[in-house]
Design an enzyme around this catalytic site. Structure first.
Site, mmCIF file in Angstrom:
data_model
loop_
_atom_site.group_PDB
_atom_site.id
_atom_site.type_symbol
_atom_site.label_atom_id
_atom_site.label_comp_id
_atom_site.label_asym_id
_atom_site.label_seq_id
_atom_site.Cartn_x
_atom_site.Cartn_y
_atom_site.Cartn_z
ATOM 1 N N LYS A 81 26.536 45.452 40.836
ATOM 2 C CA LYS A 81 27.641 45.187 39.477
ATOM 3 C C LYS A 81 27.211 46.650 38.731
ATOM 4 O O LYS A 81 26.215 46.971 38.554
ATOM 5 C CB LYS A 81 27.353 44.162 38.747
ATOM 6 C CG LYS A 81 28.028 43.659 37.684
ATOM 7 C CD LYS A 81 27.815 42.270 37.173
ATOM 8 C CE LYS A 81 28.773 42.000 36.079
ATOM 9 N NZ LYS A 81 28.347 40.608 35.388
ATOM 10 N N SER A 156 32.279 37.261 35.573
ATOM 11 C CA SER A 156 32.573 38.727 35.591
ATOM 12 C C SER A 156 32.149 39.738 36.721
ATOM 13 O O SER A 156 32.758 40.648 36.669
ATOM 14 C CB SER A 156 31.885 39.286 34.095
ATOM 15 O OG SER A 156 30.501 39.074 34.317
ATOM 16 N N SER A 180 29.217 33.961 35.633
ATOM 17 C CA SER A 180 29.459 35.517 36.345
ATOM 18 C C SER A 180 29.289 35.519 37.794
ATOM 19 O O SER A 180 29.820 36.472 38.366
ATOM 20 C CB SER A 180 29.128 36.573 35.578
ATOM 21 O OG SER A 180 29.974 36.293 34.378
HETATM 22 N N1 GLN Z 1 33.016 34.174 31.391
HETATM 23 C C1 GLN Z 1 31.752 33.764 30.704
HETATM 24 C C2 GLN Z 1 31.813 34.898 29.563
HETATM 25 O O1 GLN Z 1 32.892 35.566 29.239
HETATM 26 C C3 GLN Z 1 30.519 34.332 31.435
HETATM 27 C C4 GLN Z 1 30.312 35.467 31.733
HETATM 28 C C5 GLN Z 1 29.031 35.976 32.436
HETATM 29 O O2 GLN Z 1 28.484 34.932 32.945
HETATM 30 N N2 GLN Z 1 28.869 37.310 32.456
HETATM 31 O O3 GLN Z 1 31.065 34.955 28.545
#
Ligand code: GLN
Length: 487
Positions: A81, A156, A180
């Site tokens: 990532k 994400s 995420s």
């Molecule tokens: N969707 C969640 C957020 O926007 C989790 C994102 C993540 O785990 N990086 O914060």
């Protein structure tokens, strides 16, 4: 088992590399060719460096020829990532702020993967600074779900999930702050694991919310996830929150730990908003465990209803602090239109950050500001303790919890324009981060529309070996991982 080399699990490929049936260069070439073929539709990558990957693969082959192969990951292309630092490679967090930034150093997980012989392959797209659930917040481009490229891969870490599902990498790493890793794994039909907070070093991970962030693997199988986790876990003096604990051989433990286990079903995780097809798939998985002699028990996590609010106070507070470093001076985007130094800060941040990142910074600054700190941030920290206590109480009675990973399958790109609707995607995953627990999403079926469904298993702190064994026992009796998207 699919014939294509790029859809094979690490365990299979490692045996072929070991037997010299294939070389690491051939494997990497196959992954590169696959990436070039499907990437115009999937768009999982922010960048990749073919020559660098082939050089690493050639080094793996040379080691093997010299009798110095390093184990199952030696010569395996692994995608990271784009929030995880790889020396000499771009590190953008899918943000304009870091669009031209090249990492001067390796993260600890990168170093550990290199030590295991893995080939660093590509920088994977994500929501900007890991904020989002669909990868649509990337400043560069959205990523398509390989099962239907008009739909999101989740987020994400959407690029990490999509690249793996599409055969553009053999394994990938993501980061999980509120879901995420697990949510995109569920939406793309692959395994995704968030380790216990502190098991894997965060050194060299771009910080979003430091008390919640954790790096973890995406893999085709639970066995592969065990292999990758084993390579990246362990204490690191460069991360003060990393925990000193013995790292078991997770792969060897898969077979050694056999149930029957006591499994809890948290009743709060099966309510309103859960797609009935997903509920049915999870019910079938529970029935499977029961048929294996596991004791199934309904449990309650009474503070679940406060998870979302608590998360969006703590995560934004930490984000507002972590993202203060992007000031246009030290690194990242610097505005060319500034009148003076203060204006330079304002303009650089106004131009460099996208809308969702700004929303989080503003929210986080608000909940930390004097007069509101006690009412929001402090209270959220107290509720966080209650949420963690709920889980620990449940674990007095059961070894692990079973829930859906995501309430809904992959949705259309552009479908969710309301931030709150997006936040609700993480309703079953964020509690785990607030409590610091390990959890894994494994494929557990398909929608009538052929979109994948994920099952979440939540484990006790630092009991990854048990959690993986529980997931493995399910996977061994089901064939979901041999199905691949038609691209
Ligand atoms: N969707 C969640 C957020 O926007 C989790 C994102 C993540 O785990 N990086 O914060």
């Amino acid at each position: 088992m699919s014939a294509e080399i790029f859809h094979q699990p690490i365990a299979t490929l490692a045996a072929q590399l070991e037997a010299k049936a294939i070389s690491a260069v051939e494997l990497t070439q196959a992954v590169v060719a696959r990436t070039k073929a499907v990437e115009p539709r999937v768009r999982a990558f922010n960048s990749f460096d073919e020559a660098d990957a082939l050089t690493q693969a050639a080094a793996a082959d040379a080691r093997r020829a010299a009798g110095a192969a390093r184990g199952p990951l030696d010569g395996i292309p692994v995608g990271l990532k784009d929030v995880i630092a790889v020396a000499g490679q771009p590190l953008t967090a899918s943000s304009k702020m870091l669009a031209n930034f090249v990492s001067p150093y390796d993260s600890t997980v990168t170093t550990k993967l290199r030590q295991a012989g893995a080939v660093m392959w590509g920088r994977l797209n994500c929501d900007e600074f890991a904020m989002g659930s669909s990868t649509e917040n990337s400043a560069f481009h959205p990523t398509g779900n390989p099962w239907d490229v008009t739909r999101v891969p989740g987020g994400s870490s959407g690029g990490s999930a999509a690249a793996l599902a599409a055969g553009e990498a053999i394994a990938t790493l993501g980061s999980d702050t509120g879901g995420s890793i697990r949510q995109p794994a569920a939406l793309c039909g692959v395994v995704g694991m968030k380790p216990t907070y502190g098991l894997v070093s965060r050194y060299g991970l771009i910080a979003y919310a430091s008390s919640l962030d954790q790096i973890g693997p995406f893999a085709r199988t639970v066995e592969d996830a065990a292999i990758v986790l084993g390579a990246i876990a362990g204490h690191d003096e460069r991360d003060s929150t990393s925990f000193k604990t013995e790292i078991p051989n997770y792969r060897a433990e898969l077979g050694a730990r056999r149930g029957p286990w006591k499994l809890g079903i948290p009743k709060e995780y099966f309510g309103e908003g859960l797609d009935p097809e997903i509920a049915a798939a999870v019910e079938r998985s529970i029935a499977f465990y029961k048929s294996q002699g596991c004791e199934i028990k309904e449990v309650s996590l009474p503070h679940t209803q406060y998870c979302l609010d608590t998360y969006y106070i703590i995560a934004t507070a930490e984000a507002s602090s972590n993202l203060a470093r992007y000031d246009g001076i030290r690194y990242g985007h610097r505005s060319k239109n500034a009148k003076d130094i203060v204006d330079l800060y304002f303009q650089s941040r106004a131009e460099g950050f996208g809308a969702e990142v700004k929303r989080r910074i503003i929210l986080g600054t608000y909940v930390l500001s004097s007069g509101y700190y006690d009412a929001f941030y402090l209270r959220a920290q107290k509720v966080r303790t209650l949420i963690r206590r709920d889980f620990l109480n449940a674990f007095k009675e059961v070894d692990a919890l079973i829930t859906p990973t995501s309430p809904i399958p992959a949705f259309k790109i552009g479908e969710k324009s309301d931030p709150l609707a997006m936040y609700l995607c993480d309703i079953y995953t964020i509690g785990v981060n607030l409590a610091g627990l390990p959890a894994i999403s494994v494929p557990c079926g398909f929608m009538p529309s052929n979109l994948p469904i994920g099952l979440q298993l939540i484990g006790q702190p630092f009991q990854e070996a048990n959690l993986l064994a529980i997931a493995h026992s399910y996977e061994c009796a089901h064939e979901w991982s041999v199905k691949h998207p038609n691209l």
